[in-house]
Scaffold this motif. Structure first.
Motif, mmCIF file in Angstrom:
data_model
loop_
_atom_site.group_PDB
_atom_site.id
_atom_site.type_symbol
_atom_site.label_atom_id
_atom_site.label_comp_id
_atom_site.label_asym_id
_atom_site.label_seq_id
_atom_site.Cartn_x
_atom_site.Cartn_y
_atom_site.Cartn_z
ATOM 1 N N GLN A 176 0.836 -1.201 0.000
ATOM 2 C CA GLN A 176 0.000 0.000 0.000
ATOM 3 C C GLN A 176 0.872 1.252 0.000
ATOM 4 O O GLN A 176 2.061 1.209 0.318
ATOM 5 C CB GLN A 176 -0.900 0.009 1.250
ATOM 6 C CG GLN A 176 -1.787 -1.209 1.385
ATOM 7 C CD GLN A 176 -2.869 -1.255 0.337
ATOM 8 O OE1 GLN A 176 -3.424 -0.218 -0.037
ATOM 9 N NE2 GLN A 176 -3.166 -2.444 -0.155
ATOM 10 N N SER A 197 0.144 3.795 1.980
ATOM 11 C CA SER A 197 0.100 4.288 3.353
ATOM 12 C C SER A 197 1.049 3.488 4.246
ATOM 13 O O SER A 197 1.024 2.257 4.267
ATOM 14 C CB SER A 197 -1.325 4.168 3.892
ATOM 15 O OG SER A 197 -1.351 4.389 5.275
ATOM 16 N N GLN A 198 1.872 4.217 5.016
ATOM 17 C CA GLN A 198 2.803 3.555 5.918
ATOM 18 C C GLN A 198 2.050 2.822 7.025
ATOM 19 O O GLN A 198 2.417 1.717 7.408
ATOM 20 C CB GLN A 198 3.755 4.581 6.535
ATOM 21 C CG GLN A 198 4.815 3.960 7.413
ATOM 22 C CD GLN A 198 5.734 4.997 8.032
ATOM 23 O OE1 GLN A 198 5.415 6.181 8.065
ATOM 24 N NE2 GLN A 198 6.880 4.548 8.524
ATOM 25 N N LEU A 199 0.987 3.416 7.515
ATOM 26 C CA LEU A 199 0.195 2.792 8.572
ATOM 27 C C LEU A 199 -0.421 1.485 8.077
ATOM 28 O O LEU A 199 -0.379 0.466 8.775
ATOM 29 C CB LEU A 199 -0.911 3.755 9.045
ATOM 30 C CG LEU A 199 -1.831 3.224 10.132
ATOM 31 C CD1 LEU A 199 -1.030 2.938 11.396
ATOM 32 C CD2 LEU A 199 -2.942 4.210 10.408
ATOM 33 N N ARG A 200 -0.966 1.518 6.886
ATOM 34 C CA ARG A 200 -1.572 0.298 6.325
ATOM 35 C C ARG A 200 -0.515 -0.782 6.104
ATOM 36 O O ARG A 200 -0.747 -1.960 6.364
ATOM 37 C CB ARG A 200 -2.264 0.648 4.995
ATOM 38 C CG ARG A 200 -2.991 -0.506 4.379
ATOM 39 C CD ARG A 200 -4.229 -0.882 5.176
ATOM 40 N NE ARG A 200 -4.854 -2.044 4.579
ATOM 41 C CZ ARG A 200 -5.021 -3.206 5.188
ATOM 42 N NH1 ARG A 200 -4.689 -3.337 6.446
ATOM 43 N NH2 ARG A 200 -5.556 -4.217 4.557
ATOM 44 N N ASN A 201 0.685 -0.384 5.657
ATOM 45 C CA ASN A 201 1.765 -1.350 5.482
ATOM 46 C C ASN A 201 2.195 -1.947 6.814
ATOM 47 O O ASN A 201 2.540 -3.128 6.890
ATOM 48 C CB ASN A 201 2.963 -0.701 4.785
ATOM 49 C CG ASN A 201 2.746 -0.555 3.298
ATOM 50 O OD1 ASN A 201 2.026 -1.326 2.696
ATOM 51 N ND2 ASN A 201 3.350 0.461 2.706
ATOM 52 N N ARG A 202 2.182 -1.169 7.872
ATOM 53 C CA ARG A 202 2.516 -1.699 9.201
ATOM 54 C C ARG A 202 1.480 -2.724 9.647
ATOM 55 O O ARG A 202 1.830 -3.753 10.223
ATOM 56 C CB ARG A 202 2.599 -0.567 10.226
ATOM 57 C CG ARG A 202 3.878 0.193 10.155
ATOM 58 C CD ARG A 202 3.975 1.184 11.270
ATOM 59 N NE ARG A 202 5.197 1.953 11.141
ATOM 60 C CZ ARG A 202 5.448 3.046 11.800
ATOM 61 N NH1 ARG A 202 4.560 3.541 12.657
ATOM 62 N NH2 ARG A 202 6.584 3.682 11.639
ATOM 63 N N GLU A 203 0.214 -2.437 9.373
ATOM 64 C CA GLU A 203 -0.846 -3.384 9.726
ATOM 65 C C GLU A 203 -0.670 -4.690 8.951
ATOM 66 O O GLU A 203 -0.820 -5.786 9.499
ATOM 67 C CB GLU A 203 -2.215 -2.776 9.458
ATOM 68 C CG GLU A 203 -2.562 -1.619 10.363
ATOM 69 C CD GLU A 203 -3.802 -0.868 9.920
ATOM 70 O OE1 GLU A 203 -4.335 -1.178 8.826
ATOM 71 O OE2 GLU A 203 -4.237 0.028 10.664
ATOM 72 N N ILE A 204 -0.349 -4.570 7.685
ATOM 73 C CA ILE A 204 -0.122 -5.749 6.849
ATOM 74 C C ILE A 204 1.082 -6.533 7.369
ATOM 75 O O ILE A 204 1.055 -7.769 7.449
ATOM 76 C CB ILE A 204 0.072 -5.341 5.367
ATOM 77 C CG1 ILE A 204 -1.229 -4.782 4.796
ATOM 78 C CG2 ILE A 204 0.559 -6.526 4.541
ATOM 79 C CD1 ILE A 204 -1.079 -4.151 3.436
ATOM 80 N N LEU A 212 2.209 -6.621 10.454
ATOM 81 C CA LEU A 212 1.821 -7.287 11.695
ATOM 82 C C LEU A 212 0.997 -8.541 11.412
ATOM 83 O O LEU A 212 1.159 -9.569 12.074
ATOM 84 C CB LEU A 212 1.033 -6.326 12.590
ATOM 85 C CG LEU A 212 1.873 -5.291 13.333
ATOM 86 C CD1 LEU A 212 0.969 -4.306 14.069
ATOM 87 C CD2 LEU A 212 2.815 -5.967 14.310
ATOM 88 N N THR A 213 0.124 -8.460 10.413
ATOM 89 C CA THR A 213 -0.665 -9.628 10.023
ATOM 90 C C THR A 213 0.252 -10.736 9.507
ATOM 91 O O THR A 213 0.090 -11.914 9.861
ATOM 92 C CB THR A 213 -1.690 -9.243 8.944
ATOM 93 O OG1 THR A 213 -2.481 -8.167 9.430
ATOM 94 C CG2 THR A 213 -2.573 -10.407 8.582
ATOM 95 N N LYS A 214 1.222 -10.360 8.688
ATOM 96 C CA LYS A 214 2.180 -11.342 8.165
ATOM 97 C C LYS A 214 2.982 -11.979 9.297
ATOM 98 O O LYS A 214 3.227 -13.184 9.293
ATOM 99 C CB LYS A 214 3.151 -10.678 7.185
ATOM 100 C CG LYS A 214 2.577 -10.379 5.828
ATOM 101 C CD LYS A 214 3.655 -9.800 4.942
ATOM 102 C CE LYS A 214 3.174 -9.505 3.557
ATOM 103 N NZ LYS A 214 4.252 -8.982 2.691
#
Length: 82
Positions: free
Chosen positions: A20, A22-29, A31-33
């Motif tokens: 993504q 967005s840095q925030l969205r990439n961090r969420e992704i 964490l999911t990984k």
């Protein structure tokens, strides 16, 4: 921990996510990984595969199919000149 050994860099697990903008969205992704990676590392290993042999019936069916294909191909040949 042995399963995660190849992912370790200086004793830390590194996860990269740049799908993504967005840095925030990439961090969420990321964490999911990480969560998926830990769950898969903690899952029990699959039992070893046991060797199996084809049954007698399957061998017979395989042989019959080969004979059928052979007969079909022999019929395609030009008749012998007598």
């Amino acid at each position: 921990m042995d399963r995660l050994a190849r992912r370790l860099i200086d004793g830390t697990i590194t996860i990269a996510a740049s799908e993504q903008r967005s840095q925030l969205r990439n961090r969420e992704i990321a964490l999911t990984k990480l969560a998926e990676l830990v769950v898969s590392a903690l899952a029990p290993t699959a039992p070893p595969r046991r060797k199996s042999r084809p049954s007698r019936g399957s061998k017979m069916r395989h042989r019959a199919a080969k004979e059928q294909r052979s007969a079909t191909k022999q019929q395609r040949r030009r008749p012998a000149a007598e």
